[in-house]
Design an enzyme around this catalytic site. Structure first.
Site, mmCIF file in Angstrom:
data_model
loop_
_atom_site.group_PDB
_atom_site.id
_atom_site.type_symbol
_atom_site.label_atom_id
_atom_site.label_comp_id
_atom_site.label_asym_id
_atom_site.label_seq_id
_atom_site.Cartn_x
_atom_site.Cartn_y
_atom_site.Cartn_z
ATOM 1 N N PRO A 1 20.813 124.521 14.972
ATOM 2 C CA PRO A 1 20.246 124.399 16.317
ATOM 3 C C PRO A 1 19.231 123.270 16.443
ATOM 4 O O PRO A 1 19.163 122.608 17.483
ATOM 5 C CB PRO A 1 19.584 125.768 16.545
ATOM 6 N N TYR A 2 18.441 123.050 15.393
ATOM 7 C CA TYR A 2 17.487 121.934 15.417
ATOM 8 C C TYR A 2 18.239 120.613 15.510
ATOM 9 O O TYR A 2 17.891 119.742 16.325
ATOM 10 C CB TYR A 2 16.622 121.970 14.158
ATOM 11 N N ILE A 3 19.284 120.458 14.698
ATOM 12 C CA ILE A 3 20.088 119.226 14.730
ATOM 13 C C ILE A 3 20.692 119.030 16.113
ATOM 14 O O ILE A 3 20.668 117.927 16.677
ATOM 15 C CB ILE A 3 21.192 119.283 13.659
#
Length: 254
Positions: free
Chosen positions: A157-159
């Site tokens: 999700p961060y990516i």
């Protein structure tokens, strides 16, 4: 007389209460900008604004959670109402999240990352561009990450959120170039901050692993990211828009 990179500009910094945001506020002031700070934590904002004024700079703050469209508008309106215009903005508010395999990642982690890292930038871009169109243009820098350029395991999700910041940057740059607004992004490598300190504390050995993957062999100082953002916001690079600048010690070159 101060002839810094940002002399005469009114600059908004989101996520200004710590880390890269606080370093950006200090750097922009040294480079001659009048700085408007915004974040959710009032005590830190008040202390930083006082520090900047005590050092001879011009600074004001407004408490806002820019994951809210209304509060993003509030922050931009505060800058315009206080100083008459908005010339530059550094959309820095963001978070890191946990390292977890994608198939075990919770909805709550995904939603928090997308709200904090993407919706905040979207909200700020809308408000900032609206103000800049009324006053003849301006410059914007969004804070993405090397995670917006490459994949990092157990951080899906961060990516995704940081790739989305890159997409917003390029789309806005293309859409508003003819109207005098430049939009670029910085893509920091691992940088010392409250977030990374907590990240490393919860993942023993991670800092050494990250540093071993970085040609310069170290994490960045927040001021190094702030310096790149200041240059991108300045008039020294008038033909540069839609660019995502890695500030990563050579990480993405490998």
């Amino acid at each position: 007389m101060n002839y810094g990179l940002l002399t005469g500009k009114v600059a908004l910094v989101t996520g200004a209460s710590s880390g890269i945001g606080a370093a950006a506020a200090r750097t922009f002031c040294r480079e001659g900008a009048t700085v408007v700070l915004t974040a959710r934590r009032e005590r830190q904002l008040a202390e930083l604004a006082a520090e900047l004024r005590d050092s001879g700079g011009q600074a004001a703050y407004v408490v806002a959670d820019v994951t809210s469209a209304r509060e993003a508008v509030l922050a931009v309106d505060f800058a315009v109402d206080t100083y008459g215009r908005l010339d530059a903005a550094f959309n820095n508010a963001g978070t890191g999240g946990d390292r977890t395999p994608l198939h075990l990642m919770s909805d709550e982690v995904y939603d928090n990352l997308m709200d904090t890292n993407v919706r905040s930038v979207f909200n700020c871009l809308r408000a900032e561009i609206s103000a800049m169109l009324r006053h003849g243009g301006g410059t914007i820098v969004n804070n993405s990450s090397v995670g917006g350029l490459v994949a990092i395991p157990t951080a899906a999700p961060y990516i995704a959120s940081k790739h989305a910041v890159v997409g917003l940057t390029r789309a806005a740059a293309d859409e508003y170039a003819k109207q005098g607004i430049r939009v670029n992004a910085v893509a920091p490598g691992t940088t010392r901050s409250e977030i990374t300190a907590d990240w490393f504390a919860r993942n023993p050995g991670l800092e050494d692993m990250v540093n071993s993957m970085t040609p310069q062999g170290r994490t960045a100082d927040p001021g190094e990211i702030a310096a790149a953002a200041a240059w991108l916001l300045s008039d020294r690079c008038p033909f540069l828009t839609g660019t995502v600048m890695p500030v990563d010690g050579g990480f993405v070159n490998q």
